[in-house]
Design a protein around this motif. Sequence first.
Motif, short mmCIF file in Angstrom:
data_model
loop_
_atom_site.label_atom_id
_atom_site.label_comp_id
_atom_site.label_asym_id
_atom_site.label_seq_id
_atom_site.Cartn_x
_atom_site.Cartn_y
_atom_site.Cartn_z
N MET A 180 0.84 -1.21 0.00
CA MET A 180 0.00 0.00 0.00
C MET A 180 0.88 1.26 0.00
O MET A 180 1.89 1.31 0.70
CB MET A 180 -0.90 0.01 1.24
CG MET A 180 -1.82 1.21 1.30
SD MET A 180 -3.04 1.08 2.60
CE MET A 180 -4.23 -0.01 1.86
N LYS A 181 0.44 2.25 -0.79
CA LYS A 181 1.22 3.47 -0.90
C LYS A 181 1.11 4.28 0.40
O LYS A 181 0.06 4.26 1.05
CB LYS A 181 0.66 4.30 -2.07
CG LYS A 181 1.71 5.15 -2.74
CD LYS A 181 1.10 5.88 -3.93
CE LYS A 181 2.01 7.01 -4.32
NZ LYS A 181 1.39 7.92 -5.26
N ARG A 182 2.20 4.94 0.76
CA ARG A 182 2.16 5.74 1.99
C ARG A 182 1.23 6.93 1.85
O ARG A 182 1.15 7.55 0.80
CB ARG A 182 3.57 6.23 2.33
CG ARG A 182 4.38 5.20 3.07
CD ARG A 182 5.61 5.81 3.67
NE ARG A 182 5.29 6.73 4.75
CZ ARG A 182 6.18 7.55 5.30
NH1 ARG A 182 7.42 7.55 4.87
NH2 ARG A 182 5.84 8.36 6.28
N ASN A 183 0.52 7.23 2.92
CA ASN A 183 -0.39 8.36 2.92
C ASN A 183 -0.05 9.20 4.15
O ASN A 183 -0.50 8.92 5.25
CB ASN A 183 -1.83 7.83 2.97
CG ASN A 183 -2.85 8.94 2.90
OD1 ASN A 183 -2.55 10.09 3.19
ND2 ASN A 183 -4.06 8.59 2.52
N SER A 207 -2.80 10.71 6.30
CA SER A 207 -3.47 9.72 7.17
C SER A 207 -2.60 9.40 8.38
O SER A 207 -3.10 9.29 9.50
CB SER A 207 -3.69 8.42 6.40
OG SER A 207 -4.73 8.56 5.51
N GLU A 208 -1.28 9.27 8.14
CA GLU A 208 -0.37 8.93 9.25
C GLU A 208 -0.37 10.03 10.31
O GLU A 208 -0.40 9.76 11.51
CB GLU A 208 1.05 8.73 8.70
CG GLU A 208 1.19 7.49 7.83
CD GLU A 208 2.53 7.41 7.11
OE1 GLU A 208 3.49 8.08 7.53
OE2 GLU A 208 2.62 6.66 6.12
N SER A 235 6.86 -0.70 13.48
CA SER A 235 6.92 -1.77 12.48
C SER A 235 5.86 -1.61 11.38
O SER A 235 5.54 -2.55 10.67
CB SER A 235 6.80 -3.13 13.16
OG SER A 235 5.71 -3.13 14.03
N SER A 236 5.32 -0.40 11.29
CA SER A 236 4.39 -0.08 10.17
C SER A 236 5.12 0.86 9.21
O SER A 236 6.22 1.33 9.52
CB SER A 236 3.14 0.59 10.73
OG SER A 236 3.41 1.95 10.98
N PRO A 237 4.53 1.17 8.07
CA PRO A 237 5.23 2.05 7.13
C PRO A 237 5.42 3.50 7.62
O PRO A 237 6.15 4.26 7.01
CB PRO A 237 4.32 2.03 5.89
CG PRO A 237 3.52 0.77 6.03
CD PRO A 237 3.32 0.59 7.48
N THR A 238 4.78 3.87 8.73
CA THR A 238 4.95 5.24 9.25
C THR A 238 6.40 5.51 9.67
O THR A 238 7.01 4.66 10.31
CB THR A 238 4.02 5.45 10.48
OG1 THR A 238 2.68 5.29 10.04
CG2 THR A 238 4.19 6.83 11.07
#
Lengths: 311, 247
Positions: free
Chosen positions: B1-4, B7-8, B89-92
């Motif tokens: 999934m693309k980073r947003n 949203s983060e 451990s998430s894309p954030t």
Amino acid sequence: MVEIICKNLSKTYNNKHSALSNLNVSINSNGIFALIGRNGAGKTTLIRILSTELMPTKGTAKIDDLDVIKQARQVRELIAVTPQEARPVPWMTPKQSIMTYLLWRGFGYSEAKKKAMETLKLFGIEKEADRLNMKLSGGLRRKVAVATIVASDAKILFLDEPTTGLDPISRRDVWKILSEFKKDHFIFLTTHYLEEAEALADNIGLLDGGKLLALGTLAKLRRSMGKSYSITVFDKEAAYMQLKYLGNKITVGKDGNVQLLVSEKVASKAAIKLVRAGVKFSINPVSLDDIFYYLVKKPITGEGYEEEYTK
Amino acid sequence: MKRNILSEVLASVLVNAVYAMRNFPVVLINLLLTPLSFLIVISFVSHGALIGVAIEGAFIMTMVSNGIGLQGDLSHLKNDLKLQDMVVSSPTSAFTYMIGMALSEIMYALPSLIILSVLAVLFLNLGILAALVITAVLIMIFVVSLSLGFFLSTFTSDVIQSWAFSGMLSLLLSTLPPVYYPLTYIPLPYRYIAFISPTTYAAEIIQNITGFVSLSYSSVIIAWAVLLAFTIVLLFAAIKRSRWTDI
């Protein structure tokens, strides 16, 4: 199919306590991989390294050919983690907890909200969606924590002791959900509930003292042990009298019961002998508990076995 | 999934501010009370003479206590709830997480800032330049406090320790230094100690632009330079030296 490879992976805390010691693991699996071990075996340390949170002292770890240290960002796209002792934020509701985690993972607001409700339904806790987490029971809170990462649809889920603290019914509910979920995802879970690993795992790893003692399916672990049956005799003296000819290692538990791990052939002979002598006993296929004890020489929790001797 | 990234950032604001305020409105009263109570006490004790300085002090204290407050909030999310481990451990990224958390602290500061702005309009004769200077100084002091809070939160291992640090730092940065009163009120041998705190420079700049003290041109330049140095160094430390993960 997910591939996890660790080479000479070691972690020493404060130059003193070795949590992992030259761990070499190659997991190529679908479904659920359960890592079992006693407290302090190194399970959480391994999960923290694989989930890009902790730097190993030496060695490498790769997930789907991505180095967890050098390519941490790419690894994080693939994984979602529920740490041991994770609790949903008390001032939020289950719906808000799941939704905000999904926002962190890049979902849009409406998508996250919708997905949160769908996941709560999947876990059968949609009625609690708008109650504050602090007002939920411990078991429900744990379910919310697990639901949070399940909602993410990440390819790989790391669950560090996900059912600790859950009552048996809730635990089985979570097992059911994980069993469903494993069809499309890879789940790496740690547990010291051996029945959990037996019920859920496609592959099992046994970790002790930071070292991997065995790896494979339950059937493979049984085969590698060379013993397929466990005989439990409820009278120590009678067991010794009747079975001493076997020369096998007899283990005596705190409850006074005697246990023998034997091959199929030996099991049938021993059973006949015990029946003829009128000695009460039970005979079962070797359980993961037995395998664990056989390899580690200690029970998974507590001090369950007092003495071990060969006569 | 693309980073947003939006949203983060929104996630952090929702978790740390919006849902807490919505579900426990009492936190807002608590955050309002501290700077306003000092303002009231100083105004009464000085028979109204220091009300202007005290309003400026309350502005600084609001920014400091909310910035430093980040430490306790982050520590709670990290050590007690293990939420930060899930986010790590998430894309954030650490940066977006920090930006979101910083914005959440601004949300907490808003009610207090609105009340103080009304008081400033009533009791301070502010021109546009003064308003701009005050805004710039408050932003800098907020960055200083946030950075300090973020930096320390990554090293404290439990929330009790964090709250103790938060309380201590808030006191040392906004109550003891000449924030609610002019520097000249401190007897000379001890006056130099006040210069350890970045809030002293912030207060000096604000009190000077609003006419409560009169500083030489060079003193103003030095005050700006020191405040800027504090901001850059602490921001750098927060970004580069903090242990977001153990990797």
